[in-house]
Design a protein around this motif. Sequence first.
Motif, short mmCIF file in Angstrom:
data_model
loop_
_atom_site.label_atom_id
_atom_site.label_comp_id
_atom_site.label_asym_id
_atom_site.label_seq_id
_atom_site.Cartn_x
_atom_site.Cartn_y
_atom_site.Cartn_z
N LYS A 75 52.17 -7.31 52.95
CA LYS A 75 50.80 -7.80 53.16
C LYS A 75 49.82 -6.63 53.23
N LEU A 76 50.33 -5.44 53.00
CA LEU A 76 49.50 -4.23 52.95
C LEU A 76 48.93 -4.12 51.54
N THR A 77 47.72 -4.63 51.37
CA THR A 77 47.10 -4.71 50.05
C THR A 77 46.05 -3.61 49.86
N PRO A 78 45.73 -3.31 48.61
CA PRO A 78 44.65 -2.35 48.35
C PRO A 78 43.33 -2.74 49.04
N ALA A 79 43.03 -4.03 49.08
CA ALA A 79 41.79 -4.47 49.73
C ALA A 79 41.83 -4.18 51.23
N ARG A 80 42.95 -4.40 51.87
CA ARG A 80 43.08 -4.10 53.30
C ARG A 80 42.97 -2.60 53.57
N ILE A 81 43.59 -1.81 52.70
CA ILE A 81 43.51 -0.35 52.84
C ILE A 81 42.06 0.10 52.72
N ALA A 82 41.37 -0.36 51.69
CA ALA A 82 39.98 0.05 51.45
C ALA A 82 39.08 -0.37 52.60
N LYS A 83 39.24 -1.59 53.08
CA LYS A 83 38.39 -2.09 54.17
C LYS A 83 38.61 -1.28 55.44
N ALA A 84 39.86 -1.01 55.77
CA ALA A 84 40.18 -0.32 57.02
C ALA A 84 39.83 1.16 56.98
N LEU A 85 40.02 1.79 55.83
CA LEU A 85 39.84 3.24 55.74
C LEU A 85 38.49 3.66 55.18
N GLY A 86 37.79 2.73 54.55
CA GLY A 86 36.49 3.08 53.97
C GLY A 86 36.60 3.85 52.66
N VAL A 87 37.80 3.99 52.14
CA VAL A 87 38.03 4.62 50.83
C VAL A 87 39.09 3.81 50.11
N PHE A 109 44.41 2.24 61.64
CA PHE A 109 45.04 1.59 60.50
C PHE A 109 46.55 1.77 60.54
N CYS A 110 47.01 2.99 60.78
CA CYS A 110 48.44 3.28 60.77
C CYS A 110 49.19 2.61 61.91
N ALA A 111 48.47 2.19 62.96
CA ALA A 111 49.08 1.50 64.09
C ALA A 111 49.27 0.00 63.82
N ASN A 112 48.68 -0.51 62.73
CA ASN A 112 48.78 -1.93 62.41
C ASN A 112 50.20 -2.33 62.02
#
Length: 174
Positions: free
Chosen positions: A144-156, A114-117
């Motif tokens: 474009k770093l949205t809460p939905a993208r964070i949740a999907k990529a990190l699982g939390v 995720f952090c490499a994106n």
Amino acid sequence: MSAARIILIRAVNVGGAKLPMARLREIAAELGAVDVSTYIASGNLLCTPPGNPDAFDRALEQALTDEFGYVREAISRTPAEIAQALNDYPFGDAPHGHLYFLTGTPDPAAAEAFCANDFGGGEQLQIIGNNLHINYPDGAGTTKLTPARIAKALGVTGTGRNLRTSAKLVELAG
């Protein structure tokens, strides 16, 4: 005032999810919290909850759902934990620095990927424990770093606060 916990309610008073801070304080007190206060109208609750803090957080989530009809996570930390996250912030004195408090610690491989994106705005990302540290060099308004993208990529999931607000919460918790 001295608060044992800083509880951050995700995504309130934006997008139609209204939560009056006076009512949030009342609900926390009804659930047995003491030393109750709020800071700005973005879901920042400071209090000393009764008993198990995790159980209090879940009860608060349920009370908000029951009364307001939406589901929002309550993510709590001790003032010392937020102070440590501020101290650990890896991007210096970033004017658009944020802490994104996660509901859990993501899988290390998922966190690294995720952090490499590249999200297109030059964002710098680093996960330390259960916090995502973000620098938005061009500001957070167009990312474009949205809460939905964070949740999907990190699982939390989680909720973000800028560094200034995070530091103020620690100060207020005293």
